[in-house]
Design a protein around this motif. Structure first.
Motif, PDB file in Angstrom:
ATOM      1  N   SER A 118     -14.876  12.254 -69.907  1.00  7.09           N
ATOM      2  CA  SER A 118     -16.178  12.263 -70.571  1.00  7.09           C
ATOM      3  C   SER A 118     -17.044  11.107 -70.092  1.00  7.09           C
ATOM      4  O   SER A 118     -18.243  11.273 -69.824  1.00  7.09           O
ATOM      5  N   TRP A 119     -16.438   9.940 -69.964  1.00  5.60           N
ATOM      6  CA  TRP A 119     -17.148   8.736 -69.512  1.00  5.60           C
ATOM      7  C   TRP A 119     -17.636   8.921 -68.073  1.00  5.60           C
ATOM      8  O   TRP A 119     -18.714   8.465 -67.702  1.00  5.60           O
ATOM      9  N   ARG A 121     -10.884  10.449 -72.309  1.00  7.24           N
ATOM     10  CA  ARG A 121     -12.076   9.604 -72.452  1.00  7.24           C
ATOM     11  C   ARG A 121     -12.698   9.311 -71.093  1.00  7.24           C
ATOM     12  O   ARG A 121     -13.925   9.318 -70.944  1.00  7.24           O
ATOM     13  N   HIS A 122     -11.890   9.073 -70.078  1.00  6.79           N
ATOM     14  CA  HIS A 122     -12.435   8.765 -68.755  1.00  6.79           C
ATOM     15  C   HIS A 122     -13.116   9.976 -68.114  1.00  6.79           C
ATOM     16  O   HIS A 122     -14.031   9.808 -67.307  1.00  6.79           O
ATOM     17  N   ARG A 165     -13.846   7.101 -62.161  1.00  4.69           N
ATOM     18  CA  ARG A 165     -13.356   7.360 -63.511  1.00  4.69           C
ATOM     19  C   ARG A 165     -12.495   8.619 -63.557  1.00  4.69           C
ATOM     20  O   ARG A 165     -11.484   8.666 -64.268  1.00  4.69           O
ATOM     21  N   GLU A 197     -13.011   3.776 -74.432  1.00  4.74           N
ATOM     22  CA  GLU A 197     -12.460   3.211 -73.198  1.00  4.74           C
ATOM     23  C   GLU A 197     -12.124   1.732 -73.335  1.00  4.74           C
ATOM     24  O   GLU A 197     -11.270   1.215 -72.591  1.00  4.74           O
ATOM     25  N   ALA A 244     -18.152   7.092 -77.777  1.00  7.50           N
ATOM     26  CA  ALA A 244     -18.448   5.885 -77.005  1.00  7.50           C
ATOM     27  C   ALA A 244     -17.575   4.725 -77.467  1.00  7.50           C
ATOM     28  O   ALA A 244     -17.317   4.540 -78.656  1.00  7.50           O
ATOM     29  N   GLU A 253     -20.648  11.091 -68.132  1.00  9.43           N
ATOM     30  CA  GLU A 253     -21.793  10.317 -68.625  1.00  9.43           C
ATOM     31  C   GLU A 253     -22.456   9.567 -67.477  1.00  9.43           C
ATOM     32  O   GLU A 253     -23.688   9.468 -67.417  1.00  9.43           O
TER      33      GLU A 253
END
Length: 325
Positions: A99-100, A96-97, A124, A73, A70, A103
Motif C-alpha cells: 500500500s505504501w 503495508r509496504h 517498497r 510502517e 498510515a 502511495e
C-alpha cells in the motif's frame, strides 16, 4: 455544490429509495476495530483480531484495513525486531509496504510518474516480496502471502508466467478466493499485457468452473466493464449493449447472485454493485434495478470510481436513475 448534493439526497428520500452512501468496508465490525488499533500502533489488538480470523475464512479485508493505515510502517518495524521468527508481523509489514508503495507511485498514468517515484515504488514492493516469501515459507498453508505476491508481481512486472504461478499458488490454498481471481483477471487484461479474449475466457472459466452461488460470477461483469473502459466514447456503449454481452451478464448472475446457494457475506455488496453498473451500462434496466435494490444505497468504491473517481456515489446515483428506479 453542497446544496446540490443535499438536494439530490433529499429527492432520493422523497422518491422512496435510500440515499447513496459510499461503504468503506463490508460492514464487518472487526474491520473498524483492527483499523483503529493499527492507527493507534496497538499491535496486541491487531494481532488478536487477525489471529481470530483464520486463513480459511479469508482475512484479506482485515489485512488491508491495517495495510492501508498510515504510519504502520513505523511501528511494525519494532514488532519485527521483537518477534524475529513470527510470520504474522511479516505479513502485516509486507501488505503495508504494498500500500505504501502504491502511495508513492500514485494512481497517475505511467508517463506521468517520475523516475524517483518509480524507484521508491519498486523498492517498497521488493521489500514486501522479501517478507511475503518468508511468510509463505514459515506458514505454507496460508493464502494471504501468495495473494499479496500477485499484487507485487504486477507492480514489479514479473511477467505472465510468474504471475500465473502466484495465482495458482493462491487458489491451491483457497479455490474460490475472490481477491486472487480479481488480481489474475487484471493480470490478463489488455492494459497489463494480456488481451480481451484471454480476459473474458478467464472470467467465464473461473465463474462457471465454480459451484453455483459463489462470488466469482462478478468476474464476468468486471471483464465487460474492463473492455468498456478500453474503448472510445461511442464504441464503448455499443459493446455493452450487444445482445451477447447482455446474455453473458445474465448467465453469470444466474450462476452467482441469483443462485439459491448465494450467501450475502464477505464482498457480496461489491459484487452486486458491479453487476448493477454492468447491467445499467448494458441497458438491462430490470436486472440493474434488481441489483440496485439489493445494495440498498450502499455504494462500493469499486467499480464506480471508473465512472467518477472523485465521487463514486454520484456515479451510482446517475446509473441508478437511468434504470428508472
Amino acid at each position: 455544490m453542497a446544496l446540490l448534493r443535499d438536494w439530490g439526497l433529499t429527492l432520493g428520500r422523497l422518491a422512496g429509495r435510500p440515499a447513496a452512501q459510499v461503504q468503506k468496508d463490508s460492514g464487518d465490525p472487526d474491520v473498524g476495530r483492527v483499523r483503529a488499533a493499527a492507527a493507534a500502533a496497538d499491535w496486541s489488538t491487531v494481532r488478536a483480531v487477525l489471529e481470530g480470523r483464520p486463513e480459511s475464512e479469508d482475512r484479506t479485508e482485515l489485512l488491508w484495513a491495517v495495510g492501508d493505515t498510515a504510519g504502520v510502517e513505523r511501528w511494525i518495524a519494532g514488532v519485527l525486531e521483537a518477534e524475529p521468527e513470527a510470520a504474522l508481523p511479516r505479513l502485516v509489514a509486507g501488505i503495508r509496504h504494498i500500500s505504501w508503495g502504491w502511495e508513492a507511485r500514485t494512481g497517475a498514468r505511467a508517463k506521468d510518474v517520475s523516475r524517483d517515484q518509480f524507484e521508491v515504488f519498486h523498492a517498497r514492493l521488493r521489500q514486501a516480496e522479501q517478507w511475503l516469501y518468508e511468510v509463505a515459507e514459515r506458514e505454507p498453508q496460508w493464502t494471504s502471502p501468495w495473494y499479496a505476491l500477485q499484487i507485487t508481481g504486477r507492480g514489479l512486472q514479473v511477467g505472465q508466467t510468474v504471475a500465473r504461478r502466484r495465482f495458482d499458488a493462491t487458489v491451491r490454498r483457497d479455490r474460490h478466493h475472490l481477491g486472487a481471481h480479481q488480481q489474475q483477471l487484471q493480470q490478463v487484461c489488455d492494459k497489463w499485457g494480456g488481451s480481451h479474449e484471454e480476459m473474458h475466457a478467464f472470467a467465464r472459466e473461473s465463474a462457471f468452473g465454480a459451484p453455483g452461488g459463489t462470488l466469482l460470477g462478478q468476474l464476468v461483469a468486471i471483464a465487460h466493464i474492463e473492455e468498456w473502459l478500453s474503448l472510445d466514447d461511442g464504441p464503448d456503449a455499443v459493446h455493452m449493449r450487444r445482445a451477447d454481452v447482455k446474455t453473458s451478464l445474465r448467465e453469470a448472475a444466474e450462476h452467482s447472485i441469483r443462485h439459491p446457494d448465494f450467501v450475502r457475506r464477505g464482498a457480496w455488496n461489491q459484487v452486486f454493485n458491479t453487476f448493477a453498473m454492468a447491467f445499467s451500462l448494458a441497458g438491462d434496466r430490470a436486472a440493474a434495478r434488481e441489483c440496485f435494490q439489493a445494495t440498498d444505497g450502499r455504494v462500493t468504491d469499486f467499480p464506480w470510481y471508473y465512472i467518477n473517481g472523485s465521487d463514486p456515489a454520484a456515479a451510482y446515483r446517475q446509473q441508478r436513475s437511468s434504470t428508472g428506479r
